[in-house]
Write a protein that holds these residues in place. Sequence first.
Motif, PDB file in Angstrom:
ATOM      1  N   PRO A 291       1.022  -0.976   0.360  1.00  8.11           N
ATOM      2  CA  PRO A 291       0.129  -0.084   0.055  1.00  8.11           C
ATOM      3  C   PRO A 291       0.934   1.464  -0.136  1.00  8.11           C
ATOM      4  O   PRO A 291       2.280   1.780   0.814  1.00  8.11           O
ATOM      5  N   ALA A 292       0.609   2.465  -0.766  1.00  7.33           N
ATOM      6  CA  ALA A 292       0.956   3.916  -0.648  1.00  7.33           C
ATOM      7  C   ALA A 292       0.590   4.642  -0.316  1.00  7.33           C
ATOM      8  O   ALA A 292      -0.388   4.861  -0.727  1.00  7.33           O
ATOM      9  N   PRO A 293       1.087   4.903   0.836  1.00  4.66           N
ATOM     10  CA  PRO A 293       2.340   5.657   0.454  1.00  4.66           C
ATOM     11  C   PRO A 293       3.319   4.064   1.937  1.00  4.66           C
ATOM     12  O   PRO A 293       2.835   3.876   2.051  1.00  4.66           O
ATOM     13  N   PHE A 294       4.368   4.230   1.165  1.00  6.77           N
ATOM     14  CA  PHE A 294       5.015   3.426   2.182  1.00  6.77           C
ATOM     15  C   PHE A 294       6.387   3.555   2.050  1.00  6.77           C
ATOM     16  O   PHE A 294       6.948   4.544   1.615  1.00  6.77           O
ATOM     17  N   TRP A 295       7.167   3.077   2.823  1.00  2.98           N
ATOM     18  CA  TRP A 295       8.923   3.140   3.868  1.00  2.98           C
ATOM     19  C   TRP A 295       9.109   3.239   1.888  1.00  2.98           C
ATOM     20  O   TRP A 295       9.552   1.922   1.352  1.00  2.98           O
ATOM     21  N   THR A 296      10.620   4.545   2.045  1.00  2.00           N
ATOM     22  CA  THR A 296      11.180   3.332   0.255  1.00  2.00           C
ATOM     23  C   THR A 296      11.825   2.962   0.149  1.00  2.00           C
ATOM     24  O   THR A 296      11.440   2.295  -1.331  1.00  2.00           O
ATOM     25  N   SER A 297      12.468   2.246   0.915  1.00  2.33           N
ATOM     26  CA  SER A 297      13.374   0.887   0.964  1.00  2.33           C
ATOM     27  C   SER A 297      12.828  -0.678   0.094  1.00  2.33           C
ATOM     28  O   SER A 297      13.449  -1.771  -0.256  1.00  2.33           O
ATOM     29  N   TYR A 298      11.511  -0.548   0.726  1.00  3.49           N
ATOM     30  CA  TYR A 298      10.446  -1.285  -0.308  1.00  3.49           C
ATOM     31  C   TYR A 298      10.416  -1.720  -1.415  1.00  3.49           C
ATOM     32  O   TYR A 298      11.254  -2.806  -1.616  1.00  3.49           O
ATOM     33  N   GLN A 299       9.998  -0.671  -2.122  1.00  3.07           N
ATOM     34  CA  GLN A 299       9.959  -1.405  -3.103  1.00  3.07           C
ATOM     35  C   GLN A 299      11.832  -1.696  -3.976  1.00  3.07           C
ATOM     36  O   GLN A 299      11.220  -2.606  -5.003  1.00  3.07           O
ATOM     37  N   ASP A 300      12.872  -1.256  -3.355  1.00  2.00           N
ATOM     38  CA  ASP A 300      13.878  -1.366  -4.626  1.00  2.00           C
ATOM     39  C   ASP A 300      14.739  -2.811  -3.765  1.00  2.00           C
ATOM     40  O   ASP A 300      14.417  -3.872  -4.414  1.00  2.00           O
ATOM     41  N   ALA A 301      13.815  -3.155  -2.324  1.00  2.00           N
ATOM     42  CA  ALA A 301      14.460  -4.189  -1.613  1.00  2.00           C
ATOM     43  C   ALA A 301      13.906  -4.952  -2.250  1.00  2.00           C
ATOM     44  O   ALA A 301      14.559  -6.765  -2.390  1.00  2.00           O
ATOM     45  N   VAL A 302      12.290  -5.317  -3.134  1.00  2.00           N
ATOM     46  CA  VAL A 302      11.830  -6.010  -4.211  1.00  2.00           C
ATOM     47  C   VAL A 302      12.646  -6.407  -4.910  1.00  2.00           C
ATOM     48  O   VAL A 302      12.555  -7.786  -5.377  1.00  2.00           O
ATOM     49  N   GLY A 303      12.258  -5.308  -5.715  1.00  2.00           N
ATOM     50  CA  GLY A 303      12.815  -5.433  -7.275  1.00  2.00           C
ATOM     51  C   GLY A 303      14.849  -5.751  -6.945  1.00  2.00           C
ATOM     52  O   GLY A 303      14.743  -6.888  -8.073  1.00  2.00           O
ATOM     53  N   LEU A 304      14.856  -5.659  -6.161  1.00  2.00           N
ATOM     54  CA  LEU A 304      16.571  -6.425  -5.803  1.00  2.00           C
ATOM     55  C   LEU A 304      16.440  -8.042  -6.078  1.00  2.00           C
ATOM     56  O   LEU A 304      17.647  -8.799  -6.633  1.00  2.00           O
ATOM     57  N   PHE A 305      15.256  -8.499  -5.602  1.00  2.00           N
ATOM     58  CA  PHE A 305      15.591  -9.817  -4.834  1.00  2.00           C
ATOM     59  C   PHE A 305      14.958 -10.624  -6.151  1.00  2.00           C
ATOM     60  O   PHE A 305      14.033 -11.575  -6.233  1.00  2.00           O
ATOM     61  N   GLY A 306      14.904 -10.255  -7.166  1.00  2.00           N
ATOM     62  CA  GLY A 306      13.873 -10.456  -8.387  1.00  2.00           C
ATOM     63  C   GLY A 306      11.851 -10.167  -8.442  1.00  2.00           C
ATOM     64  O   GLY A 306      10.940 -10.841  -9.182  1.00  2.00           O
ATOM     65  N   GLY A 307      11.171  -9.633  -7.370  1.00  2.00           N
ATOM     66  CA  GLY A 307      10.062  -9.742  -7.233  1.00  2.00           C
ATOM     67  C   GLY A 307       9.743  -8.734  -8.259  1.00  2.00           C
ATOM     68  O   GLY A 307      10.554  -8.047  -8.563  1.00  2.00           O
ATOM     69  N   LYS A 308       8.285  -8.486  -7.955  1.00  2.00           N
ATOM     70  CA  LYS A 308       7.528  -7.081  -8.373  1.00  2.00           C
ATOM     71  C   LYS A 308       6.975  -7.096  -7.361  1.00  2.00           C
ATOM     72  O   LYS A 308       5.485  -7.125  -7.182  1.00  2.00           O
ATOM     73  N   PRO A 309       6.693  -5.412  -7.360  1.00  2.00           N
ATOM     74  CA  PRO A 309       5.900  -4.434  -6.532  1.00  2.00           C
ATOM     75  C   PRO A 309       4.951  -3.698  -7.153  1.00  2.00           C
ATOM     76  O   PRO A 309       4.736  -3.699  -8.428  1.00  2.00           O
ATOM     77  N   VAL A 310       4.231  -3.910  -6.624  1.00  2.00           N
ATOM     78  CA  VAL A 310       1.885  -4.133  -6.743  1.00  2.00           C
ATOM     79  C   VAL A 310       1.824  -2.651  -5.350  1.00  2.00           C
ATOM     80  O   VAL A 310       1.243  -3.314  -4.272  1.00  2.00           O
ATOM     81  N   ILE A 311       2.107  -2.015  -6.284  1.00  2.00           N
ATOM     82  CA  ILE A 311       1.611  -0.826  -5.484  1.00  2.00           C
ATOM     83  C   ILE A 311       0.697  -0.265  -5.589  1.00  2.00           C
ATOM     84  O   ILE A 311      -0.240  -0.604  -6.643  1.00  2.00           O
ATOM     85  N   ILE A 312      -0.422   0.203  -4.004  1.00  2.00           N
ATOM     86  CA  ILE A 312      -2.005  -0.236  -4.615  1.00  2.00           C
ATOM     87  C   ILE A 312      -1.924   1.575  -3.706  1.00  2.00           C
ATOM     88  O   ILE A 312      -1.989   1.759  -2.256  1.00  2.00           O
ATOM     89  N   PRO A 313      -2.223   2.494  -4.894  1.00  2.00           N
ATOM     90  CA  PRO A 313      -2.471   4.013  -3.682  1.00  2.00           C
ATOM     91  C   PRO A 313      -3.626   3.958  -2.867  1.00  2.00           C
ATOM     92  O   PRO A 313      -4.854   3.207  -2.997  1.00  2.00           O
TER      93      PRO A 313
END
Length: 398
Positions: A118-140
């Motif tokens: 859910p957005a807003p989210f702490w900034t590091s979440y999105q990059d951490a997910v991408g770093l390990f091959g995941g896909k962030p699904v951001i829900i405003p």
Amino acid sequence: MTFQKAYRIANMAISEIVQLSESATAKRAAGEDVLSLGTGEPDFPTPPHVIVAAHKAILAGDTRYPPTAGKPALRAAIAQNAQGDLQPENVIVSTGAKQVIANALAASLNDGDEVIMPAPFWTSYQDAVGLFGGKPVIIPTSETARFKLTPAQLETAITPKTKWLLLNSPSNPSGMIYTPQELTALGDVLLRYPNVWVMADEIYEHIRFVPFTSFTQAVPDLKHRTLIVNGVSKAHAMTGWRLGWGLGPTALIRAMTTVQGQVTSGASSVSQAAALAALTGPQDYLATRCAQFQKRRDKLWTEVNAIDGLSALLPDGAFYLFPSCMDLLGAETPDGTLIETDADFCAHVLQSSGLVLVPGRAFGAPGFFRMSFAYSVSELGDAMTRLTRAVILLKSKV
């Protein structure tokens, strides 16, 4: 041959919060008049008894490799302090809560796996997910919903590829806390999807101005697929000690320990001694400091809402205000620059008044900005003078 970044970090950078904080430090060192409300770090000192415990550990020679998952005494204390029937084997001690999150994602994500945030989210979440091959699904989420994910939004976002729901309560940056009823409603959805795990970041648990309920308290039937993330950084003013922990099912904790063993090994032995003292020693200062944070919150919230063009919800916890600057978009600075985004607004405030704020885009919520009130009352007063001056300059050009 010129160095080339790995594809995993091709679009990754140091978080905007850190960039702004370090820039402010450099400007001050160069003699510029800059004040920052950008950092989420308590201005209180680490409690004396915690420092004494660390000193004693050093003098006693407690400076060797600790067990990878954490010292038995600390893991036991964490399990005992947590809600629910947890054992030391349900605990991993890491170099900060951020590493707990990274360990869990590294241990569980396959390429393309989805993580709902859910957005807003702490900034590091999105990059951490991408770093390990995941896909962030951001829900405003919306101000109307107090920046909280609704059950309907959650149900719509879940797919066969969903691996985690990442919840942060109390929230950075909104300061909102999910009620037991709201957590139960989300849990009712998740119970229908056995492929989805829950990562509940509760690092601000002890900085709350309304009652707080841990996710596993509200939804005990999901305990077997929930990871609780916590630590001593915020409540005990121990950010530099780099000590956090995760609580979850034994199989997950073992997998996270495998990851940690190849990345950092165990967290600092001295920091673990300090954390044990923080958990088992006097706790009265937690309420005292929380009351001071609440006074600062009330002051900042009142004064921000008194500025024409800005508005903010009253936070339930943590030490952030997350005001909207949407009513100021379209205004012009004195030199004729158009304010089109929250980043433009924050840049104007910095340039005109020397005040560092973090734009909402860093948290997946454009149109807002974050202000930390983990600063002294005098600094907050100075900040409000600067912010008011910056907005007045804009208002004269609207």
